[in-house]
Design a protein around this motif. Structure first.
Motif, mmCIF file in Angstrom:
data_model
loop_
_atom_site.group_PDB
_atom_site.id
_atom_site.type_symbol
_atom_site.label_atom_id
_atom_site.label_comp_id
_atom_site.label_asym_id
_atom_site.label_seq_id
_atom_site.Cartn_x
_atom_site.Cartn_y
_atom_site.Cartn_z
ATOM 1 N N GLU A 45 80.768 -23.029 -76.412
ATOM 2 C CA GLU A 45 80.825 -22.908 -75.203
ATOM 3 C C GLU A 45 79.671 -23.928 -74.435
ATOM 4 O OE1 GLU A 45 81.998 -20.042 -72.729
ATOM 5 O OE2 GLU A 45 83.617 -21.139 -74.958
ATOM 6 N N LEU A 46 80.059 -25.129 -74.387
ATOM 7 C CA LEU A 46 79.009 -26.497 -73.922
ATOM 8 C C LEU A 46 80.420 -27.047 -72.743
ATOM 9 C CD1 LEU A 46 77.843 -28.101 -76.828
ATOM 10 C CD2 LEU A 46 77.151 -26.803 -75.067
ATOM 11 N N PRO A 47 80.903 -26.866 -71.967
ATOM 12 C CA PRO A 47 81.336 -26.932 -70.742
ATOM 13 C C PRO A 47 81.652 -28.415 -70.093
ATOM 14 C CG PRO A 47 79.853 -25.565 -69.623
ATOM 15 C CD PRO A 47 79.580 -25.749 -71.068
ATOM 16 N N GLU A 48 80.526 -28.874 -70.361
ATOM 17 C CA GLU A 48 80.049 -30.658 -70.233
ATOM 18 C C GLU A 48 80.214 -32.013 -71.208
ATOM 19 O OE1 GLU A 48 79.212 -31.500 -67.336
ATOM 20 O OE2 GLU A 48 79.121 -29.188 -66.230
ATOM 21 N N GLU A 122 96.614 -15.429 -70.538
ATOM 22 C CA GLU A 122 95.171 -15.207 -71.000
ATOM 23 C C GLU A 122 94.521 -16.488 -70.085
ATOM 24 O OE1 GLU A 122 91.616 -15.089 -74.186
ATOM 25 O OE2 GLU A 122 93.592 -15.769 -74.482
ATOM 26 N N GLY A 123 95.173 -17.724 -69.699
ATOM 27 C CA GLY A 123 95.182 -18.456 -69.578
ATOM 28 C C GLY A 123 95.593 -19.310 -67.870
ATOM 29 N N LEU A 124 96.187 -17.869 -67.146
ATOM 30 C CA LEU A 124 96.288 -17.835 -65.998
ATOM 31 C C LEU A 124 94.774 -17.131 -65.231
ATOM 32 C CD1 LEU A 124 100.215 -17.031 -65.383
ATOM 33 C CD2 LEU A 124 99.268 -18.978 -63.809
ATOM 34 N N VAL A 125 95.003 -16.336 -66.410
ATOM 35 C CA VAL A 125 93.364 -14.881 -65.898
ATOM 36 C C VAL A 125 92.236 -16.469 -65.658
ATOM 37 C CG1 VAL A 125 91.526 -13.865 -66.880
ATOM 38 C CG2 VAL A 125 94.537 -12.940 -66.835
ATOM 39 N N ASP A 126 92.325 -16.816 -67.309
ATOM 40 C CA ASP A 126 90.814 -18.399 -66.795
ATOM 41 C C ASP A 126 91.246 -18.804 -65.327
ATOM 42 O OD1 ASP A 126 89.107 -20.204 -68.065
ATOM 43 O OD2 ASP A 126 90.486 -21.480 -68.005
ATOM 44 N N ASP A 127 92.496 -19.847 -65.493
ATOM 45 C CA ASP A 127 92.805 -20.599 -63.922
ATOM 46 C C ASP A 127 92.327 -20.064 -62.842
ATOM 47 O OD1 ASP A 127 93.460 -22.506 -66.060
ATOM 48 O OD2 ASP A 127 95.480 -21.963 -65.020
ATOM 49 N N THR A 128 92.223 -18.383 -62.761
ATOM 50 C CA THR A 128 92.305 -17.716 -61.726
ATOM 51 C C THR A 128 90.581 -17.334 -61.339
ATOM 52 O OG1 THR A 128 94.076 -17.194 -61.225
ATOM 53 C CG2 THR A 128 93.171 -15.831 -60.044
ATOM 54 N N ARG A 130 88.157 -17.891 -64.195
ATOM 55 C CA ARG A 130 87.118 -18.572 -65.022
ATOM 56 C C ARG A 130 86.223 -17.719 -65.925
ATOM 57 N NH1 ARG A 130 89.185 -22.243 -64.925
ATOM 58 N NH2 ARG A 130 89.537 -23.673 -62.835
ATOM 59 N N ILE A 131 86.915 -17.512 -67.659
ATOM 60 C CA ILE A 131 86.553 -17.125 -68.590
ATOM 61 C C ILE A 131 85.172 -18.012 -68.894
ATOM 62 C CG2 ILE A 131 87.612 -15.952 -70.963
ATOM 63 C CD1 ILE A 131 90.317 -16.055 -70.105
ATOM 64 N N LYS A 132 85.023 -16.776 -68.889
ATOM 65 C CA LYS A 132 83.131 -18.034 -69.855
ATOM 66 C C LYS A 132 82.478 -16.696 -70.844
ATOM 67 C CE LYS A 132 82.123 -19.569 -65.013
ATOM 68 N NZ LYS A 132 80.948 -19.623 -64.613
ATOM 69 N N SER A 145 87.987 -1.742 -55.167
ATOM 70 C CA SER A 145 86.543 -1.011 -54.443
ATOM 71 C C SER A 145 85.670 -1.966 -54.455
ATOM 72 C CB SER A 145 86.041 -0.608 -56.035
ATOM 73 O OG SER A 145 85.692 -1.191 -57.020
ATOM 74 N N ASP A 146 84.527 -1.431 -53.565
ATOM 75 C CA ASP A 146 83.541 -3.075 -53.404
ATOM 76 C C ASP A 146 82.836 -3.100 -54.311
ATOM 77 O OD1 ASP A 146 82.339 -0.380 -53.912
ATOM 78 O OD2 ASP A 146 81.049 -0.102 -52.440
ATOM 79 N N LYS A 147 82.955 -2.858 -55.924
ATOM 80 C CA LYS A 147 81.886 -3.492 -57.426
ATOM 81 C C LYS A 147 82.675 -4.940 -57.737
ATOM 82 C CE LYS A 147 79.192 0.049 -56.716
ATOM 83 N NZ LYS A 147 78.969 1.691 -57.955
ATOM 84 N N SER A 148 81.892 -5.721 -58.320
ATOM 85 C CA SER A 148 83.054 -6.186 -59.125
ATOM 86 C C SER A 148 82.546 -5.746 -60.905
ATOM 87 C CB SER A 148 82.055 -8.030 -59.753
ATOM 88 O OG SER A 148 82.654 -8.379 -57.810
ATOM 89 N N ILE A 149 83.785 -6.522 -61.571
ATOM 90 C CA ILE A 149 83.423 -5.395 -62.991
ATOM 91 C C ILE A 149 83.192 -6.607 -64.121
ATOM 92 C CG2 ILE A 149 83.845 -4.042 -64.616
ATOM 93 C CD1 ILE A 149 84.945 -2.550 -62.330
ATOM 94 N N LYS A 150 82.303 -6.259 -64.767
ATOM 95 C CA LYS A 150 82.088 -8.070 -66.364
ATOM 96 C C LYS A 150 82.977 -6.999 -67.797
ATOM 97 C CE LYS A 150 79.023 -10.686 -66.639
ATOM 98 N NZ LYS A 150 79.879 -11.844 -67.058
#
Length: 472
Positions: A45-48, A122-128, A130-132, A145-150
């Motif tokens: 998990e080193l994006p840089e 899964e690739g499209l979910v990441d593009d849209t 961002r899977i972190k 709803s008015d909430k975000s979910i992880k």
């Protein structure tokens, strides 16, 4: 706290290495290196990392224990392997390896795959979204709803695990069928007696509700992906990419990229298409390079001058030099024909081959499948399904071929075209006594990142060849 007279204990945890503390603060460290994201994926998990290594420093420090039977196509990975082997000459003696083969793949071996639009779910979910670190934040447009979910995306999610590697065109059909199946299970409550209802509530209802919640989220994610991709003329983009991969209608594809830039659809997508054009055509014609660069800077701002400089440095977006013109190529062909000395012919051929690597590699490995009729995306026959049947990921094809041939025999020309160094280190004494199960375990390590398309393709390969494939 001191000024207000408040007394507390303070501890700071640094990752990966700590710095010295003070009298008031104690420090510790968390040596964070490999994170298990799923049953078959571990990541640093080193994006840089890609930028830091390939563009800036060119140095690498990784502590990876590699078992016998390692196969690697790149100079960087070879040097890493050699250093690790010298450090641990005696540590592995007498130990039975759990992994049969390890592939170390530098990202610059295969830029093309990373530049192609992903079309597996899964690739499209990441593009849209961002899977972190193996999770994604679904916003109100998905949750209704008015909430975000992880949401954690792994094999524990029964809905996601069945669609993650599927081509997006197959996903809606699956989700629709899944919805009907869930409804049928709920409908079983009708006609139940008290004992049966009690058992249903205690044993099944919680699981059904969880599955229903996840199903709703993935349906919402699909709808959100569809809206975004429709705005970006996704189908036209895919068509242009396929033309570039096949080497057809290049002028038409270039015009599409120009229109893409002028309409300011997406700065990243425009750059991606330009880089794909450059790599598949071994650099842009000077006139096209100047024109596209000028249009891009006018559309998105002069601050991107540094971007073009960096892309050129790592070979992603280059301009053909005078030596790449048709006249120069004809001259080299003439030299190839007239020079009879074996050494001179080889030299002339090498200087020519380096200028058409992607096309030559694609032809050698059969990266563009020959289709008889329409490609069946629901029942794919090879790894090309991850790009709609149009292209087999080069990185995955190399792994497939080396496993199939049990080494690099017959792939020498491919290695030369990749401008890389392959090597094979094996312990014959271990290999002779190696259990079949151990030989079937393969670890693919991507240095510089990999795409979810490649992960899906390698999972397909593992399933087809009865291999246990793990990715890092």
């Amino acid at each position: 706290d001191k000024m207000s007279g408040r007394s507390r204990k303070y501890k700071i945890i640094f990752s990966p290495q700590k710095v010295s503390g003070t009298r008031d603060v104690t420090c510790d460290e968390w040596s964070f290196y490999l994170l298990p994201l799923d049953e078959d994926i571990i990541s640093m998990e080193l994006p840089e990392f890609f930028r830091d290594y390939f563009l800036v420093s060119g140095t690498l420090s990784l502590g990876l224990l590699l078992p016998p039977g390692t196969l690697c196509p790149s100079q960087m990975s070879y040097e890493l392997w050699r250093d690790l082997e010298e450090e641990s000459d005696t540590e592995g003696q007498g130990r039975k390896p759990e992994i049969g083969h390890v592939f170390l793949m530098d990202r610059d071996v295969d830029y093309v795959t990373a530049l192609c639009s992903q079309v597996v779910y899964e690739g499209l979910v990441d593009d849209t979204f961002r899977i972190k670190c193996g999770s994604v934040d679904f916003g109100p447009d998905v949750t209704s709803s008015d909430k975000s979910i992880k949401v954690l995306l792994n094999s524990q999610d029964k809905v996601f695990s069945e669609i993650r590697n599927e081509h997006f065109s197959s996903v809606f059909g699956f989700l629709s069928q899944k919805s009907r199946n869930l409804q049928a299970q709920y409908d079983r409550r009708r006609g139940m007696d008290i004992k049966q209802m009690k058992d249903f509530v205690s044993q099944e209802l919680k699981g059904l509700k969880q599955e229903h919640r996840l199903l709703s989220l993935h349906i919402g994610a699909c709808e959100s992906i569809m809206k975004k991709k429709t705005k970006q003329d996704f189908q036209e983009t895919i068509k242009a990419e396929h033309s570039l991969l096949e080497g057809f209608d290049i002028r038409e594809s270039t015009s599409f990229i120009e229109e893409h830039i002028d309409r300011q659809v997406s700065p990243i997508e425009s750059l991606r298409l330009m880089c794909l054009l450059s790599i598949t055509e071994n650099g842009l014609i000077p006139k096209d390079y100047r024109s596209l660069k000028t249009q891009y800077l006018q559309s998105y701002g002069p601050e991107h001058l540094l971007t073009f400089h960096n892309l050129k440095r790592i070979g992603l977006l280059t301009e053909q030099s005078a030596g790449d013109t048709l006249t120069a190529v004809e001259s080299k062909v003439s030299k190839l024909v007239t020079d009879r000395a074996a050494g001179k012919i080889t030299d002339a051929f090498n200087s020519l081959a380096r200028k058409s690597n992607f096309r030559a590699i694609s032809k050698k490995l059969g990266l563009i499948p020959r289709l008889d009729g329409e490609y069946d995306l629901k029942m794919p026959r090879d790894m090309a399904y991850v790009f709609g049947g149009a292209y087999v990921p080069l990185s995955c094809k190399i792994i497939e071929q080396v496993l199939e041939r049990r080494g690099w025999q017959g792939l020498e020309e491919v290695v030369r075209l990749l401008n890389g160094n392959e090597f094979c280190v094996s312990d014959s004494a271990v290999e002779d006594n190696l259990a079949w199960e151990s030989q079937r375990v393969v670890l693919a390590v991507f240095l510089g990142g990999c795409t979810f398309s490649e992960i899906a393709a390698l999972r397909f390969l593992g399933k087809e060849r009865a291999l246990t494939l793990a990715l890092c």
